[in-house]
Design an enzyme around this catalytic site. Structure first.
Site, PDB file in Angstrom:
ATOM      1  N   ASP A  44     -14.733  18.542  32.301  1.00  0.00           N
ATOM      2  CA  ASP A  44     -13.647  18.066  34.122  1.00  0.00           C
ATOM      3  C   ASP A  44     -14.597  16.876  34.830  1.00  0.00           C
ATOM      4  O   ASP A  44     -15.045  17.397  35.470  1.00  0.00           O
ATOM      5  CB  ASP A  44     -13.188  19.095  34.922  1.00  0.00           C
ATOM      6  CG  ASP A  44     -12.233  18.792  35.498  1.00  0.00           C
ATOM      7  OD1 ASP A  44     -11.922  17.671  35.917  1.00  0.00           O
ATOM      8  OD2 ASP A  44     -10.781  18.914  35.120  1.00  0.00           O
ATOM      9  N   SER A  94      -7.092  14.138  37.361  1.00  0.00           N
ATOM     10  CA  SER A  94      -7.277  15.361  36.238  1.00  0.00           C
ATOM     11  C   SER A  94      -5.772  16.295  35.804  1.00  0.00           C
ATOM     12  O   SER A  94      -5.549  16.865  34.499  1.00  0.00           O
ATOM     13  CB  SER A  94      -7.714  16.627  36.880  1.00  0.00           C
ATOM     14  OG  SER A  94      -9.286  16.347  37.241  1.00  0.00           O
ATOM     15  N   HIS A 155      -5.146  25.919  37.317  1.00  0.00           N
ATOM     16  CA  HIS A 155      -5.363  24.789  37.657  1.00  0.00           C
ATOM     17  C   HIS A 155      -5.038  23.080  37.275  1.00  0.00           C
ATOM     18  O   HIS A 155      -4.332  24.026  35.783  1.00  0.00           O
ATOM     19  CB  HIS A 155      -7.169  24.628  38.178  1.00  0.00           C
ATOM     20  CG  HIS A 155      -7.241  23.643  39.203  1.00  0.00           C
ATOM     21  ND1 HIS A 155      -8.301  22.485  38.657  1.00  0.00           N
ATOM     22  CD2 HIS A 155      -8.361  23.599  40.347  1.00  0.00           C
ATOM     23  CE1 HIS A 155      -9.095  21.662  39.694  1.00  0.00           C
ATOM     24  NE2 HIS A 155      -8.272  22.781  40.547  1.00  0.00           N
ATOM     25  N   THR A 157      -6.362  21.128  34.729  1.00  0.00           N
ATOM     26  CA  THR A 157      -6.434  21.051  33.067  1.00  0.00           C
ATOM     27  C   THR A 157      -5.664  22.228  32.264  1.00  0.00           C
ATOM     28  O   THR A 157      -4.777  21.592  31.267  1.00  0.00           O
ATOM     29  CB  THR A 157      -7.704  21.317  33.155  1.00  0.00           C
ATOM     30  OG1 THR A 157      -8.568  20.224  33.469  1.00  0.00           O
ATOM     31  CG2 THR A 157      -7.992  21.254  31.643  1.00  0.00           C
ATOM     32  N   GLU A 315     -12.086  24.959  29.831  1.00  0.00           N
ATOM     33  CA  GLU A 315     -12.963  23.754  30.416  1.00  0.00           C
ATOM     34  C   GLU A 315     -13.813  24.025  31.225  1.00  0.00           C
ATOM     35  O   GLU A 315     -13.989  25.234  31.513  1.00  0.00           O
ATOM     36  CB  GLU A 315     -12.017  23.499  31.424  1.00  0.00           C
ATOM     37  CG  GLU A 315     -12.007  22.695  32.697  1.00  0.00           C
ATOM     38  CD  GLU A 315     -10.331  22.441  33.470  1.00  0.00           C
ATOM     39  OE1 GLU A 315     -10.847  21.485  34.411  1.00  0.00           O
ATOM     40  OE2 GLU A 315     -10.350  23.483  33.528  1.00  0.00           O
ATOM     41  N   ASP A 320     -16.378  18.775  38.601  1.00  0.00           N
ATOM     42  CA  ASP A 320     -15.709  18.130  38.457  1.00  0.00           C
ATOM     43  C   ASP A 320     -16.326  17.980  40.377  1.00  0.00           C
ATOM     44  O   ASP A 320     -16.388  17.182  41.328  1.00  0.00           O
ATOM     45  CB  ASP A 320     -14.022  17.994  38.472  1.00  0.00           C
ATOM     46  CG  ASP A 320     -13.385  17.634  39.335  1.00  0.00           C
ATOM     47  OD1 ASP A 320     -13.328  15.749  38.804  1.00  0.00           O
ATOM     48  OD2 ASP A 320     -12.780  17.913  39.809  1.00  0.00           O
ATOM     49  N   HIS A 324     -17.599  15.948  43.388  1.00  0.00           N
ATOM     50  CA  HIS A 324     -16.436  15.613  44.404  1.00  0.00           C
ATOM     51  C   HIS A 324     -17.137  16.356  45.644  1.00  0.00           C
ATOM     52  O   HIS A 324     -17.261  15.213  46.864  1.00  0.00           O
ATOM     53  CB  HIS A 324     -15.250  16.246  44.903  1.00  0.00           C
ATOM     54  CG  HIS A 324     -14.383  16.381  43.609  1.00  0.00           C
ATOM     55  ND1 HIS A 324     -13.735  14.408  43.898  1.00  0.00           N
ATOM     56  CD2 HIS A 324     -13.521  16.450  42.390  1.00  0.00           C
ATOM     57  CE1 HIS A 324     -12.804  14.472  42.756  1.00  0.00           C
ATOM     58  NE2 HIS A 324     -12.356  15.706  42.102  1.00  0.00           N
ATOM     59  N   ASP A 361     -11.769  14.365  30.838  1.00  0.00           N
ATOM     60  CA  ASP A 361     -10.245  13.533  31.341  1.00  0.00           C
ATOM     61  C   ASP A 361     -10.451  12.529  32.164  1.00  0.00           C
ATOM     62  O   ASP A 361     -10.061  11.645  31.806  1.00  0.00           O
ATOM     63  CB  ASP A 361     -10.432  15.366  31.973  1.00  0.00           C
ATOM     64  CG  ASP A 361     -10.795  15.364  33.312  1.00  0.00           C
ATOM     65  OD1 ASP A 361     -12.052  14.838  33.289  1.00  0.00           O
ATOM     66  OD2 ASP A 361      -9.596  16.553  34.279  1.00  0.00           O
ATOM     67  N   HIS A 437     -13.214  10.159  41.760  1.00  0.00           N
ATOM     68  CA  HIS A 437     -13.381   9.651  40.241  1.00  0.00           C
ATOM     69  C   HIS A 437     -13.902   8.367  39.995  1.00  0.00           C
ATOM     70  O   HIS A 437     -13.284   7.745  40.693  1.00  0.00           O
ATOM     71  CB  HIS A 437     -12.073   9.544  39.538  1.00  0.00           C
ATOM     72  CG  HIS A 437     -11.242  11.558  40.045  1.00  0.00           C
ATOM     73  ND1 HIS A 437     -10.396  11.938  39.279  1.00  0.00           N
ATOM     74  CD2 HIS A 437     -11.990  12.510  40.422  1.00  0.00           C
ATOM     75  CE1 HIS A 437      -9.543  12.962  39.457  1.00  0.00           C
ATOM     76  NE2 HIS A 437     -10.983  13.422  40.168  1.00  0.00           N
TER      77      HIS A 437
END
Length: 477
Positions: A44, A94, A155, A157, A315, A320, A324, A361, A437
């Site tokens: 991710d 995502s 979540h 994904t 995953e 990710d 972030h 993703d 992203h």
């Protein structure tokens, strides 16, 4: 760290290239076997800059310069690019992307398992717009199926693999607006257990969404923030256990119980190791929290017993989160751990009957540069100071995010802080509470039967179609 002493010799590079050429020529005999097993590794937020940084870090953790090394995914013979945009977003999220690479159709941001006719948060746009995923196609074809993630199992994904929901944030009924509940929409945790009731292996976090409101968490009894969230009073874990105990089903919530299982005697496994997401690999308690590699190993041992094969979604979900939060060190270490899991799966499977695909993703506004010398510590400083503000800067920088910081009205001098700290926030150009992203294409790595179908620049939703064709499932039965 310098570079290996043979590198100044042209022979070194020429020999290397000729060996690579031999490998490339051997690929002219395409592997057109039928794929019995399908594995999708989804990093991710793992854009190409993240892959490169992970490669360097992997080498440096072994005392090498790093650049010349190889990730497990680097060894895959076929590479493509995936266009990640959502139907209504140039820079994707995502949920819409997961719908693309799992269900085979592009969708709006924030929605999972529904077509672009569904609008985020609008409950009345759900019905009639549901789309099924490759997880379902595999189950319908008699295969075993599994989901392993470092995030919550509900979540964005993983949820696109089993849920049909116009809002990725409807983790339990507690997060849903009243009109959605009244309209008969189901929260994502419920859908995990009801939509495809016989998912063979489910591992990740997200315990709190499975228990009635205020139910004390088994691992953190003194912390109310980890208590159950459900308003409907249902205990989804108990329901699962009651349904599966006689079918060799096991529920575990810690590493010890997971690793004490005999996978040859387990048909169904539910592992929920945290109330929400699993900890970052750098912060993981190695006694109580399983790594992604450990979870993948157990999953494959259970799934591969099915003579019809399996589909496994893995995953590395917290790459990710690290980005972030502007925590480059956490993000890149997460990517290295996902690569370890790819290596673990490689040891347990064969390219003769297993198609493995690794992709992301979407990307992030993460970059590294600054004319750094060979072997430069990946989390270190660039080799020179800025000719504008006369201060040093780290090689890794973000385009935006929480790492934007002024001291006395000017950019912070990074030499005055510990930029090697696990939770250091890499400097960002634009201040945001959460870094965003990136919009560029991401890589798709493939090996095994029909891997050559992933070969150029593709729309992201092509991925499950190619995988399904390789296994003769879904539309390609």
């Amino acid at each position: 760290a310098g570079f290996p002493e043979q590198e100044p010799e042209p022979k070194f590079w020429n020999d290397w290239a000729q060996k690579t050429l031999d490998k490339a020529l051997s690929l002219q005999t395409l592997n057109k076997n039928k794929a019995q097993n399908l594995i999708l590794f989804l990093g991710d937020g793992m854009g190409v800059p993240t892959v490169t940084a992970a490669r360097i870090l992997k080498g440096q953790l072994r005392g090498q310069p790093g650049e010349e090394g190889q990730l497990e995914m680097d060894k895959f013979p076929f590479v493509a690019l995936s266009k990640t945009y959502n139907t209504n977003a140039q820079v994707a999220d995502s949920a819409g992307t997961a719908t693309a690479y799992l269900c085979g159709v592009k969708a709006n941001e924030g929605t999972v398992g529904v077509s672009a006719a569904a609008v985020r948060s609008q409950a009345n746009t759900t019905q009639g717009n549901e789309v099924t995923s490759i997880l379902r196609w595999a189950k319908d074809a008699g295969k075993s199926i599994g989901i392993v993630t470092t995030t919550r199992v509900n979540h964005a994904t993983p949820s696109a693999a089993y849920a049909h929901c116009v809002d990725r944030d409807w983790y339990s009924d507690n997060e849903m607006p009243a009109d959605a509940v009244e309209a008969g929409c189901k929260d994502i945790a419920r859908q995990l257990f009801e939509n495809i009731p016989d998912i063979d292996v489910i591992m990740g976090g997200g315990r709190k969404y499975m228990y009635p409101k205020n139910t004390t968490d088994v691992e953190y009894p003194g912390q109310p923030k980890h208590s159950g969230t459900r308003k409907d009073g249902r205990n989804l874990v108990k329901e699962w256990v009651d349904r599966n105990t006689e079918k060799k089903g096991h529920y575990v919530w810690n590493k010890k119980d997971l690793l004490s299982l005999n996978p040859t005697k387990v048909d169904y496994l539910l592992g929920l190791f945290e109330p929400a997401d699993l900890p970052y690999d750098l912060e993981r308690n190695k006694e109580t929290d399983p790594s992604l590699s450990e979870m993948v190993e157990v999953a494959i041992k259970i799934l591969r017993r099915n003579p019809n094969g399996f589909y496994l979604l893995v995953e590395g979900g917290r790459i990710d989160h690290g980005h972030h939060e502007g925590k480059d060190k956490q993000a890149i270490h997460e990517a290295v751990e996902m690569d370890r899991a790819i290596g673990r799966a490689d040891l347990m499977t064969s390219t003769s009957d297993t198609l493995t695909v690794v992709t992301a993703d979407h990307s992030h506004l993460f970059s590294f540069g600054g004319y750094t010398p060979r072997g430069n510590e990946i989390f270190g400083l660039a080799a020179f100071i800025s000719d504008v503000d006369q201060k040093p800067f780290t090689a890794i920088l973000y385009g935006n995010g929480p790492g934007y910081k002024l001291v006395n009205g000017a950019r912070e001098n990074v030499s005055t802080v510990d930029y090697q700290d696990n939770s250091y926030l890499a400097q960002a150009a634009v201040p945001l509470s959460s870094e965003t992203h990136g919009g560029e294409d991401v890589a798709v790595f493939a090996k095994g039967p029909m891997a050559h179908l992933l070969h150029g620049v593709h729309e992201q939703n092509y991925i499950p179609h190619a995988m399904a064709y390789a296994a003769c499932i879904g539309q390609n039965r």
